[in-house]
Design a protein around this motif. Structure first.
Motif, mmCIF file in Angstrom:
data_model
loop_
_atom_site.group_PDB
_atom_site.id
_atom_site.type_symbol
_atom_site.label_atom_id
_atom_site.label_comp_id
_atom_site.label_asym_id
_atom_site.label_seq_id
_atom_site.Cartn_x
_atom_site.Cartn_y
_atom_site.Cartn_z
ATOM 1 N N SER A 135 0.850 -1.191 0.000
ATOM 2 C CA SER A 135 0.000 0.000 0.000
ATOM 3 C C SER A 135 0.883 1.238 0.000
ATOM 4 C CB SER A 135 -0.911 0.009 1.230
ATOM 5 O OG SER A 135 -1.790 -1.097 1.205
ATOM 6 N N TYR A 136 0.543 2.202 -0.852
ATOM 7 C CA TYR A 136 1.387 3.378 -1.047
ATOM 8 C C TYR A 136 0.600 4.659 -0.791
ATOM 9 C CZ TYR A 136 4.455 0.164 -3.658
ATOM 10 O OH TYR A 136 5.265 -0.874 -4.033
ATOM 11 N N GLU A 137 1.332 5.717 -0.485
ATOM 12 C CA GLU A 137 0.733 7.039 -0.350
ATOM 13 C C GLU A 137 0.911 7.821 -1.646
ATOM 14 O OE1 GLU A 137 2.745 8.669 3.017
ATOM 15 O OE2 GLU A 137 1.257 7.880 4.443
ATOM 16 N N GLY A 138 0.032 8.779 -1.891
ATOM 17 C CA GLY A 138 0.152 9.641 -3.060
ATOM 18 C C GLY A 138 0.202 8.859 -4.359
ATOM 19 N N ASN A 139 1.177 9.167 -5.198
ATOM 20 C CA ASN A 139 1.327 8.490 -6.486
ATOM 21 C C ASN A 139 2.301 7.309 -6.418
ATOM 22 O OD1 ASN A 139 -0.419 10.199 -7.998
ATOM 23 N ND2 ASN A 139 1.193 11.750 -8.109
ATOM 24 N N GLY A 140 2.606 6.860 -5.207
ATOM 25 C CA GLY A 140 3.592 5.804 -5.032
ATOM 26 C C GLY A 140 3.284 4.531 -5.798
ATOM 27 N N ALA A 141 2.018 4.093 -5.781
ATOM 28 C CA ALA A 141 1.651 2.856 -6.480
ATOM 29 C C ALA A 141 1.771 3.033 -7.995
ATOM 30 C CB ALA A 141 0.232 2.436 -6.094
ATOM 31 N N LYS A 142 1.368 4.192 -8.495
ATOM 32 C CA LYS A 142 1.493 4.461 -9.938
ATOM 33 C C LYS A 142 2.957 4.447 -10.359
ATOM 34 C CE LYS A 142 -2.679 7.280 -10.635
ATOM 35 N NZ LYS A 142 -3.182 8.614 -11.070
ATOM 36 N N GLU A 143 3.808 5.050 -9.549
ATOM 37 C CA GLU A 143 5.233 5.109 -9.884
ATOM 38 C C GLU A 143 5.875 3.723 -9.819
ATOM 39 O OE1 GLU A 143 6.573 7.917 -7.029
ATOM 40 O OE2 GLU A 143 5.724 9.661 -8.087
ATOM 41 N N ALA A 144 5.463 2.910 -8.856
ATOM 42 C CA ALA A 144 5.995 1.550 -8.741
ATOM 43 C C ALA A 144 5.575 0.709 -9.941
ATOM 44 C CB ALA A 144 5.509 0.911 -7.445
ATOM 45 N N PHE A 145 4.325 0.855 -10.353
ATOM 46 C CA PHE A 145 3.818 0.132 -11.516
ATOM 47 C C PHE A 145 4.594 0.547 -12.768
ATOM 48 C CE2 PHE A 145 1.069 -0.482 -15.153
ATOM 49 C CZ PHE A 145 0.458 -1.708 -14.920
ATOM 50 N N ALA A 146 4.802 1.849 -12.931
ATOM 51 C CA ALA A 146 5.505 2.364 -14.105
ATOM 52 C C ALA A 146 6.953 1.864 -14.141
ATOM 53 C CB ALA A 146 5.477 3.894 -14.102
ATOM 54 N N LEU A 147 7.581 1.745 -12.982
ATOM 55 C CA LEU A 147 8.959 1.262 -12.921
ATOM 56 C C LEU A 147 9.052 -0.166 -13.455
ATOM 57 C CD1 LEU A 147 11.450 1.780 -10.035
ATOM 58 C CD2 LEU A 147 11.108 -0.504 -10.955
ATOM 59 N N LEU A 148 8.106 -1.014 -13.063
ATOM 60 C CA LEU A 148 8.124 -2.404 -13.519
ATOM 61 C C LEU A 148 7.806 -2.507 -15.008
ATOM 62 C CD1 LEU A 148 6.412 -4.177 -10.497
ATOM 63 C CD2 LEU A 148 8.834 -4.175 -11.121
ATOM 64 N N LYS A 149 6.903 -1.682 -15.495
ATOM 65 C CA LYS A 149 6.588 -1.690 -16.926
ATOM 66 C C LYS A 149 7.809 -1.271 -17.740
ATOM 67 C CE LYS A 149 3.209 -0.146 -20.343
ATOM 68 N NZ LYS A 149 4.223 0.102 -21.390
ATOM 69 N N THR A 150 8.507 -0.255 -17.272
ATOM 70 C CA THR A 150 9.710 0.199 -17.970
ATOM 71 C C THR A 150 10.769 -0.893 -18.011
ATOM 72 O OG1 THR A 150 9.308 2.506 -17.344
ATOM 73 C CG2 THR A 150 11.568 1.916 -17.940
ATOM 74 N N ALA A 151 10.937 -1.601 -16.889
ATOM 75 C CA ALA A 151 11.920 -2.680 -16.829
ATOM 76 C C ALA A 151 11.570 -3.800 -17.798
ATOM 77 C CB ALA A 151 12.012 -3.224 -15.405
ATOM 78 N N ALA A 152 10.285 -4.164 -17.867
ATOM 79 C CA ALA A 152 9.867 -5.234 -18.779
ATOM 80 C C ALA A 152 10.072 -4.828 -20.233
ATOM 81 C CB ALA A 152 8.405 -5.583 -18.526
#
Length: 238
Positions: A135-152
């Motif tokens: 569970s994340y605050e603010g845009n934390g979950a969006k940023e975490a998701f984007a990081l994994l998409k970029t890596a893939a």
């Protein structure tokens, strides 16, 4: 030949905790709560035995999750987040973390020590699905998701030298605000050339400020589709 390997000899992405079959415990753990005992309700938001009666759910301690994530790595730095995501790692700075693990062929609670030892020997035929929930605050979950998409996207050609890997799209996942689904194909290369082929599956779903990662692994073949577990987890999130 090098095609006989331990759970640590593939990248930690392909590690299955077969020793858990010997423990006979079920449940899940969170970074801020105690481990659940056999048959106990989890009390958290990650799926547990009460949610998935057809599978055997195993306790995942903070230490196990941290150790597995620390061991996961990749040759290319840009691919490291993707490798770690398959080993209980959650990107960014989640406020809370929870983990659980499902085994596709449960061992009967009344099994003898001999049967448990035999199950350990055969455990590599099971699919183990690791579940990490943050569970994340603010845009934390969006940023975490984007990081994994970029890596893939950066690692479609694979990210390990010892075990050639390809990364492609997995079965489509519905639900949540954003979802990614990948299949990763490893070919274990031994002294006598190409050997065992392994397919793992990774699903990442963001629902609001929550990120859920599902990593399905079978060390000797093709992992089972984790989407049924994904669906139950999303329903539990509400």
């Amino acid at each position: 030949m090098r095609n006989q390997f331990s759970a640590r000899s593939l990248p930690a992405v392909v590690a299955v905790a077969s020793l858990a079959l010997l423990s006979g415990v079920t449940g899940c753990a969170s970074e801020k709560g105690a481990e659940a005992g056999a048959g106990a309700k989890t009390g958290g938001r990650v799926v547990g035995q009460q949610d998935l009666q057809g599978l055997e759910m195993h306790v995942v301690s903070d230490a196990e999750a941290t150790t597995d994530a620390a061991a996961a790595t990749a040759v290319e730095p840009a691919c490291v987040p993707l490798a770690k995501a398959q080993a209980f790692w959650l990107p960014g700075s989640p406020v809370t973390k929870e983990w659980s693990k499902a085994v596709s062929k449960p061992l009967k609670p009344e099994a003898s020590d001999e049967e448990r030892l035999e199950a350990y020997g055969k455990g590599l035929a099971d699919t183990t699905t690791r579940i990490a929930l943050g569970s994340y605050e603010g845009n934390g979950a969006k940023e975490a998701f984007a990081l994994l998409k970029t890596a893939a996207d950066a690692c479609a050609g694979g990210y390990t030298d010892d075990f050639p890997t390809t990364i492609g799209p997995g079965a489509a996942v519905t639900g949540g605000d954003e979802a990614l689904s990948y299949e990763m194909r490893f070919e274990v290369v031994g002294d006598e050339g190409p050997g065992m082929k392994i397919t793992t599956k990774l699903v990442v779903v963001r629902k609001g400020g929550t990120l859920a990662i599902f990593s399905a692994v079978n060390e000797i073949g093709v992992a089972e589709d984790p989407r049924a577990i994904v669906s139950v987890q999303l329903d539990k999130l509400g």
